[in-house]
Design a protein around this motif. Structure first.
Motif, PDB file in Angstrom:
ATOM      1  N   SER A  77     -32.660 110.961  10.441  1.00 59.05           N
ATOM      2  CA  SER A  77     -33.755 111.402  11.290  1.00 59.05           C
ATOM      3  C   SER A  77     -34.314 112.565  10.395  1.00 59.05           C
ATOM      4  N   PHE A  78     -35.664 112.909  10.800  1.00 61.31           N
ATOM      5  CA  PHE A  78     -36.347 113.996   9.955  1.00 61.31           C
ATOM      6  C   PHE A  78     -37.526 114.235  10.536  1.00 61.31           C
ATOM      7  N   VAL A  79     -38.310 115.188   9.971  1.00 57.81           N
ATOM      8  CA  VAL A  79     -39.726 115.616  10.717  1.00 57.81           C
ATOM      9  C   VAL A  79     -40.647 115.361   9.682  1.00 57.81           C
ATOM     10  N   SER A  80     -41.825 115.145   9.983  1.00 57.30           N
ATOM     11  CA  SER A  80     -42.894 114.684   8.973  1.00 57.30           C
ATOM     12  C   SER A  80     -44.269 114.962   9.696  1.00 57.30           C
ATOM     13  N   ASP A  81     -45.318 115.448   8.993  1.00 61.34           N
ATOM     14  CA  ASP A  81     -46.795 115.096   9.283  1.00 61.34           C
ATOM     15  C   ASP A  81     -47.509 114.085   9.003  1.00 61.34           C
ATOM     16  N   ARG A  82     -46.806 113.104   8.667  1.00 58.23           N
ATOM     17  CA  ARG A  82     -47.422 111.965   8.144  1.00 58.23           C
ATOM     18  C   ARG A  82     -48.334 111.254   9.233  1.00 58.23           C
ATOM     19  N   PRO A  83     -49.487 110.634   9.072  1.00 58.94           N
ATOM     20  CA  PRO A  83     -50.335 110.146  10.103  1.00 58.94           C
ATOM     21  C   PRO A  83     -49.434 109.034  10.692  1.00 58.94           C
ATOM     22  N   THR A  84     -49.950 108.974  12.286  1.00 59.01           N
ATOM     23  CA  THR A  84     -49.249 108.025  13.135  1.00 59.01           C
ATOM     24  C   THR A  84     -49.347 106.479  12.573  1.00 59.01           C
ATOM     25  N   GLN A  85     -50.463 106.172  11.868  1.00 58.72           N
ATOM     26  CA  GLN A  85     -50.837 104.841  11.587  1.00 58.72           C
ATOM     27  C   GLN A  85     -50.623 104.617  10.167  1.00 58.72           C
ATOM     28  N   GLY A  86     -49.942 105.504   9.395  1.00 61.13           N
ATOM     29  CA  GLY A  86     -49.672 105.255   8.002  1.00 61.13           C
ATOM     30  C   GLY A  86     -50.998 105.660   7.057  1.00 61.13           C
ATOM     31  N   GLN A 113     -49.052 119.180  12.951  1.00 60.22           N
ATOM     32  CA  GLN A 113     -47.687 119.777  13.305  1.00 60.22           C
ATOM     33  C   GLN A 113     -46.674 118.524  12.652  1.00 60.22           C
ATOM     34  N   LEU A 114     -45.520 118.919  12.725  1.00 59.79           N
ATOM     35  CA  LEU A 114     -44.599 118.144  12.416  1.00 59.79           C
ATOM     36  C   LEU A 114     -43.895 117.478  13.501  1.00 59.79           C
ATOM     37  N   ASP A 115     -43.552 115.979  13.456  1.00 62.41           N
ATOM     38  CA  ASP A 115     -43.271 115.303  14.609  1.00 62.41           C
ATOM     39  C   ASP A 115     -41.864 114.482  13.956  1.00 62.41           C
ATOM     40  N   LEU A 116     -41.118 113.977  15.064  1.00 61.90           N
ATOM     41  CA  LEU A 116     -39.871 113.335  14.882  1.00 61.90           C
ATOM     42  C   LEU A 116     -40.077 111.948  14.381  1.00 61.90           C
ATOM     43  N   TYR A 117     -39.168 111.550  13.218  1.00 60.84           N
ATOM     44  CA  TYR A 117     -39.205 110.429  12.761  1.00 60.84           C
ATOM     45  C   TYR A 117     -37.745 110.073  12.389  1.00 60.84           C
ATOM     46  N   GLU A 118     -37.617 108.559  12.372  1.00 63.77           N
ATOM     47  CA  GLU A 118     -36.393 107.990  11.874  1.00 63.77           C
ATOM     48  C   GLU A 118     -36.596 106.700  10.968  1.00 63.77           C
ATOM     49  N   VAL A 119     -35.588 106.418   9.860  1.00 63.56           N
ATOM     50  CA  VAL A 119     -35.602 105.140   9.329  1.00 63.56           C
ATOM     51  C   VAL A 119     -34.165 104.887   9.100  1.00 63.56           C
ATOM     52  N   SER A 120     -33.998 103.633   8.958  1.00 60.80           N
ATOM     53  CA  SER A 120     -32.824 103.067   9.136  1.00 60.80           C
ATOM     54  C   SER A 120     -32.251 102.566   7.634  1.00 60.80           C
ATOM     55  N   LEU A 121     -30.923 102.485   7.201  1.00 57.47           N
ATOM     56  CA  LEU A 121     -30.253 101.960   6.116  1.00 57.47           C
ATOM     57  C   LEU A 121     -29.856 100.885   6.359  1.00 57.47           C
ATOM     58  N   VAL A 122     -30.497  99.690   5.574  1.00 58.46           N
ATOM     59  CA  VAL A 122     -30.119  98.255   5.670  1.00 58.46           C
ATOM     60  C   VAL A 122     -29.687  97.643   4.419  1.00 58.46           C
ATOM     61  N   ASP A 123     -28.453  97.097   4.336  1.00 58.86           N
ATOM     62  CA  ASP A 123     -27.943  96.541   3.091  1.00 58.86           C
ATOM     63  C   ASP A 123     -28.112  97.496   2.016  1.00 58.86           C
ATOM     64  N   GLY A 124     -28.001  98.727   2.249  1.00 62.18           N
ATOM     65  CA  GLY A 124     -27.969  99.769   1.282  1.00 62.18           C
ATOM     66  C   GLY A 124     -29.297 100.214   0.756  1.00 62.18           C
ATOM     67  N   ARG A 125     -30.415  99.933   1.700  1.00 63.36           N
ATOM     68  CA  ARG A 125     -31.829 100.230   1.090  1.00 63.36           C
ATOM     69  C   ARG A 125     -32.364 100.665   2.501  1.00 63.36           C
ATOM     70  N   TRP A 126     -33.380 101.613   2.194  1.00 65.65           N
ATOM     71  CA  TRP A 126     -33.908 102.162   3.581  1.00 65.65           C
ATOM     72  C   TRP A 126     -35.153 101.207   4.052  1.00 65.65           C
ATOM     73  N   ALA A 127     -34.923 101.002   5.156  1.00 67.14           N
ATOM     74  CA  ALA A 127     -35.780  99.787   5.461  1.00 67.14           C
ATOM     75  C   ALA A 127     -37.218 100.547   6.154  1.00 67.14           C
ATOM     76  N   GLY A 128     -37.956 101.120   5.244  1.00 72.15           N
ATOM     77  CA  GLY A 128     -39.095 101.806   5.519  1.00 72.15           C
ATOM     78  C   GLY A 128     -40.427 100.787   5.873  1.00 72.15           C
ATOM     79  N   PRO A 129     -41.495 101.357   6.364  1.00 69.94           N
ATOM     80  CA  PRO A 129     -42.001 102.673   6.564  1.00 69.94           C
ATOM     81  C   PRO A 129     -41.007 103.391   7.787  1.00 69.94           C
ATOM     82  N   PRO A 130     -40.847 104.743   7.826  1.00 70.07           N
ATOM     83  CA  PRO A 130     -40.323 105.345   8.924  1.00 70.07           C
ATOM     84  C   PRO A 130     -40.754 105.096  10.271  1.00 70.07           C
ATOM     85  N   THR A 131     -39.890 105.130  11.140  1.00 68.15           N
ATOM     86  CA  THR A 131     -40.621 104.870  12.560  1.00 68.15           C
ATOM     87  C   THR A 131     -40.714 106.314  13.341  1.00 68.15           C
ATOM     88  N   ARG A 132     -42.029 106.426  13.988  1.00 71.17           N
ATOM     89  CA  ARG A 132     -42.065 107.741  14.687  1.00 71.17           C
ATOM     90  C   ARG A 132     -41.489 107.567  16.038  1.00 71.17           C
TER      91      ARG A 132
END
Length: 446
Positions: free
Chosen positions: A102-111, A118-137
């Motif tokens: 979990s983290f905060v980011s000012d990245r645009p909603t559509q990439g 402002q800084l909004d709430l994001y999350e990203v998952s670790l799958v098979d040892g790799r970060w399955a990006g892009p992060p999800t708002r």
């Protein structure tokens, strides 16, 4: 205050002061930060993985970094694969299983496009040892036009701070459950004063840590509160040298429970002013320095639950025990064991929680009044053993009890507060005296 109580309190304060002086705070080496004009904060360790944030002064150009342990050493920090210098990513937190960041980011909603304001709430998952990006708002209902800060996920619940309008403080801590529409501000003492943020739970869930600017704090100090059920005990300001005249923030306790990690803007060696750096101090030593105050709230809650148990047993003529209250006191997996005298031998029976509650329903018969006259206790964290001597009377005014018994109980502190795991009662045996007590006639505990 009695002279005895004054002496006890004075001795405890002296002991706590002496222990506080032995706390040793050490800086954590996260690479060459000072000479490069960078600061570090939000460090978290999960086994062989570290995550933390780096930024320039004023938290500008913030990015999230990770480190892997190589034997006894940590490899050089690297930015996460989804990092983009156009956007600010900050305030990382790994879930207990290490699979959700979990983290905060000012990245645009559509990439694409300009950074958000402002800084909004994001999350990203670790799958098979790799970060399955892009992060999800995260859900739009959880965001606001203001800054969100310091998100931490514990199961289905997310805690975070926000400058949103309408909060109990200018910067307040909120909680939201997965699937819920609106975050809810935490009660006092978490949200008191002007600013509150970086809410974090210890690995056992028993204590909350956060930083706050309130009466008695400097620029921003670290506080601790016990958690019992949905509530919190009093806010305890952590002692020096953890807190000082500078800004202390982003507290967390390492997964092994050995270290309190926190960021501070205290001067570096030589007295030069510093940007924030990460520090650590022994967590067991912190609890020892706080002394009995660190678990006073949960202790009072345990005492209240034991007293409530015996009151729930009592009832009038042709009535039953307070089954609703008893149901809340019993853990769903609780067991009750009863020992009585039968044919010149002791007989023991056992009931599950539902079976025992069924025995307590209203039925024709005399009244029953329970009077706990003696209590002993041993406790380790969220586990407690309680030994009680209880007298039972059909008429509370009668001098002698109809019968007495001893009770051995196991209590567990969990999400619902203190609950009874097991109760083993044994009625008084002929010729065998009950343990001596200091009870005065007609007085009951609890």
């Amino acid at each position: 205050m009695s002279r005895y109580a004054f002496l006890v309190l004075s001795s405890w304060l002296a002991l706590a002061g002496a222990q506080a002086q032995t706390l040793s705070v050490e800086i954590i080496d996260l690479g060459d930060l000072g000479s490069s004009g960078l600061q570090a904060y939000n460090l978290q360790e999960r086994g062989d993985t570290r995550v933390f944030a780096r930024s320039a002064a004023g938290f500008k150009d913030s990015q999230i970094y990770t480190q892997k342990r190589d034997g006894e050493r940590w490899r050089a920090a690297e930015p996460l694969p989804f990092a983009d210098p156009r956007w600010r990513d900050s305030d990382p937190h790994l879930s207990a299983d290490g699979k959700t960041l979990s983290f905060v980011s000012d990245r645009p909603t559509q990439g694409a496009g300009a950074a958000l304001g402002q800084l909004d709430l994001y999350e990203v998952s670790l799958v098979d040892g790799r970060w399955a990006g892009p992060p999800t708002r995260l859900a739009e209902a959880w965001q606001s036009p203001a800054y969100e800060l310091g998100p931490e996920r514990y199961g289905e619940r997310l805690y975070f701070a926000s400058y949103r309008a309408g909060g109990p403080a200018k910067l307040s801590v909120y909680a939201v459950e997965s699937g819920s529409a609106a975050p809810v501000a935490l009660p006092a003492p978490i949200n008191e004063g002007e600013l509150n943020s970086d809410f974090s739970l210890t690995p056992d869930g028993r204590h909350a840590l956060w930083w706050s600017r309130r009466a008695g704090s400097a620029g921003g100090d670290l506080y601790l509160a016990e958690r019992v059920g949905a509530g919190f005990g009093p806010a305890l300001r952590l002692p020096a040298p953890i807190n000082g005249p500078d800004f202390e923030f982003t507290p967390s306790v390492s997964a092994d429970g050995q270290w309190l990690l926190f960021a501070s803007t205290r001067p570096l060696a030589g007295g030069a002013p510093a940007l924030a750096q990460m520090y650590r101090v022994s967590w067991p030593a912190v609890l020892a320095a706080l002394g009995p105050a660190a678990q006073a709230h949960s202790q009072a809650a345990l005492d209240a639950q034991v007293g409530a148990l015996w009151r729930a047993f009592g009832h009038g003529v042709d009535q039953g025990a307070d089954v609703a209250r008893m149901s809340a006191l019993l853990h769903p997996q609780a067991m009750v064991f009863g020992q009585t005298l039968r044919a010149a031998s002791t007989e023991t029976r056992a009931w599950s929680a539902p079976q025992f509650l069924a025995l307590l329903k209203p039925r024709p018969g005399p009244a029953m009044h329970e009077c706990e006259i003696h209590r002993e206790q041993r406790r380790y964290g969220a586990h407690a053993q309680v030994y009680s001597v209880v007298e039972t009377r059909r008429d509370p005014a009668q001098a002698r009890p109809d019968y007495s018994g001893v009770n051995s109980m196991q209590w567990q502190l969990g999400p619902e507060g203190w609950q009874l795991l097991s109760l083993h009662y044994a009625l008084e045996l002929p010729g065998l005296a009950l343990p001596a007590t200091e009870r005065r006639s007609g007085q009951c505990l609890g």
